[in-house]
Design an enzyme around this catalytic site. Structure first.
Site, mmCIF file in Angstrom:
data_model
loop_
_atom_site.group_PDB
_atom_site.id
_atom_site.type_symbol
_atom_site.label_atom_id
_atom_site.label_comp_id
_atom_site.label_asym_id
_atom_site.label_seq_id
_atom_site.Cartn_x
_atom_site.Cartn_y
_atom_site.Cartn_z
ATOM 1 N N LYS A 1 4.793 1.442 -30.380
ATOM 2 C CA LYS A 1 4.194 2.771 -30.226
ATOM 3 C C LYS A 1 5.164 3.710 -29.501
ATOM 4 O O LYS A 1 5.323 4.865 -29.886
ATOM 5 C CB LYS A 1 2.865 2.679 -29.471
ATOM 6 N N GLU B 1 4.168 5.198 0.280
ATOM 7 C CA GLU B 1 4.690 5.501 1.620
ATOM 8 C C GLU B 1 6.201 5.250 1.727
ATOM 9 O O GLU B 1 6.911 5.967 2.425
ATOM 10 C CB GLU B 1 3.959 4.620 2.633
ATOM 11 N N GLU C 1 0.261 -3.762 -18.807
ATOM 12 C CA GLU C 1 0.640 -2.849 -17.718
ATOM 13 C C GLU C 1 1.868 -2.047 -18.160
ATOM 14 O O GLU C 1 2.875 -2.642 -18.550
ATOM 15 C CB GLU C 1 0.971 -3.622 -16.437
HETATM 16 P P1 GTP Z 1 0.774 -6.179 -7.866
HETATM 17 O O1 GTP Z 1 -0.256 -7.096 -7.332
HETATM 18 O O2 GTP Z 1 2.149 -6.389 -7.301
HETATM 19 O O3 GTP Z 1 0.801 -6.176 -9.358
HETATM 20 O O4 GTP Z 1 0.407 -4.709 -7.369
HETATM 21 P P2 GTP Z 1 -0.880 -3.801 -7.632
HETATM 22 O O5 GTP Z 1 -1.873 -4.551 -8.429
HETATM 23 O O6 GTP Z 1 -1.303 -3.183 -6.343
HETATM 24 O O7 GTP Z 1 -0.323 -2.677 -8.605
HETATM 25 P P3 GTP Z 1 0.715 -1.494 -8.429
HETATM 26 O O8 GTP Z 1 0.403 -0.634 -9.603
HETATM 27 O O9 GTP Z 1 0.688 -0.845 -7.079
HETATM 28 O O10 GTP Z 1 2.160 -2.182 -8.594
HETATM 29 C C1 GTP Z 1 2.464 -2.923 -9.725
HETATM 30 C C2 GTP Z 1 3.947 -3.065 -9.932
HETATM 31 O O11 GTP Z 1 4.639 -1.832 -9.688
HETATM 32 C C3 GTP Z 1 4.670 -4.048 -9.046
HETATM 33 O O12 GTP Z 1 4.535 -5.351 -9.521
HETATM 34 C C4 GTP Z 1 6.121 -3.534 -9.146
HETATM 35 O O13 GTP Z 1 6.706 -3.882 -10.374
HETATM 36 C C5 GTP Z 1 5.913 -2.034 -9.131
HETATM 37 N N1 GTP Z 1 5.934 -1.521 -7.750
HETATM 38 C C6 GTP Z 1 4.873 -1.125 -7.010
HETATM 39 N N2 GTP Z 1 5.249 -0.713 -5.793
HETATM 40 C C7 GTP Z 1 6.598 -0.841 -5.743
HETATM 41 C C8 GTP Z 1 7.584 -0.581 -4.727
HETATM 42 O O14 GTP Z 1 7.294 -0.126 -3.620
HETATM 43 N N3 GTP Z 1 8.879 -0.837 -5.051
HETATM 44 C C9 GTP Z 1 9.250 -1.314 -6.263
HETATM 45 N N4 GTP Z 1 10.549 -1.533 -6.485
HETATM 46 N N5 GTP Z 1 8.351 -1.594 -7.235
HETATM 47 C C10 GTP Z 1 7.042 -1.356 -6.980
HETATM 48 MG MG MG Z 2 2.271 -6.896 -10.717
#
Ligand code: GTP
Ligand code: MG
Length: 224
Positions: free
Chosen positions: A48, A141, A167
């Protein structure tokens, strides 16, 4: 998958079951099947985005997508995440409780492309938005910026239609540059992360966001 990759994957799957004998029962089969469905869902979403990229490049004479990365969560990471959240470690539980087994990262040229692509995808009538986190409008943050979507997409098998969760992370090249390096730094063992280092990392994120804005201004001037 290539033969040797299949072997590595199989060994990883065995390691998530309590003993090798369990692997021989139908659990492993169901698990393998589910992973195959997630791979199909990734293919659907990737196509897509490729279609949208093709269309935009015809229309505007430039590519909104710089690159696409996909990944299937490894069996070990799946097991660890289920355990961390006190969910049962079963194949059924994976589908019920994890939304990030299938992951796709779309690296865009400009911030505007992130939203244009996300909106174009969400307008498609076979895509359902499950969850949206806009870390571009509301950065984390530490300075992390990206647009996260969890979508439900159908995959069509020979005798059934399955709805799978994927995702999607959309970000610009500058956001990806910061996130990749931050990830590497954060996971460095034996190093204490000080307040000053956090501040510096946040400052780097701010500078990358400014770079995005300045490049966007330049692009707008050229489009006129
Ligand atoms: P997970 O339990 O890690 O999957 O997080 P979540 O369910 O709270 O979801 P969120 O959407 O906040 O983050 C999912 C994914 O985004 C992570 O697995 C990373 O790949 C990416 N991500 C989120 N926060 C950060 C960050 O501070 N730094 C980096 N490098 N990647 C991030
Ligand atoms: Mg994740």
């Amino acid at each position: 998958m290539k033969k040797h990759e299949e072997k590595i994957f199989e060994n990883e799957i065995i390691s998530i079951f309590d003993n090798e004998a369990d692997y021989e029962n139908e659990n492993a089969l169901t698990f393998n099947k589910l992973m195959a469905y997630y791979r199909c869902a990734i293919m659907e979403i990737e196509t897509k985005f490729n279609v949208l990229n093709e269309e935009y490049s015809l229309q505007y004479d430039r590519n909104p997508i710089s690159s696409i990365k996909t990944r299937l969560k490894s069996p070990i990471s799946i097991k660890e995440k289920l355990e961390r959240n006190a969910f049962p470690v079963t194949t059924e539980s994976i589908e019920q409780n994890l939304a990030d087994v299938a992951g796709i990262r779309v690296i865009c040229s400009f911030p505007e492309d992130v939203y244009a692509l996300a909106n174009a995808l969400l307008r498609q009538d076979d895509i359902q938005l499950v969850k949206k986190k806009d870390y571009i409008k509301n950065p984390k943050e530490n300075g992390y910026r990206s647009l996260h979507l969890i979508v439900a997409v159908p995959i069509f098998l020979s005798c059934e239609k399955r709805i799978m969760h994927v995702e999607i992370q959309l970000r610009t090249i500058a956001m990806d540059f910061w996130a990749s390096l931050e990830h590497q730094i954060r996971y460095k063992k034996d190093t204490e992360f000080t307040e000053d280092m956090m501040k510096e990392l946040y400052e780097c994120a701010r500078v990358s966001a400014e770079l995005d804005m300045r490049m966007d201004e330049l692009r707008k001037k050229c489009d006129r």
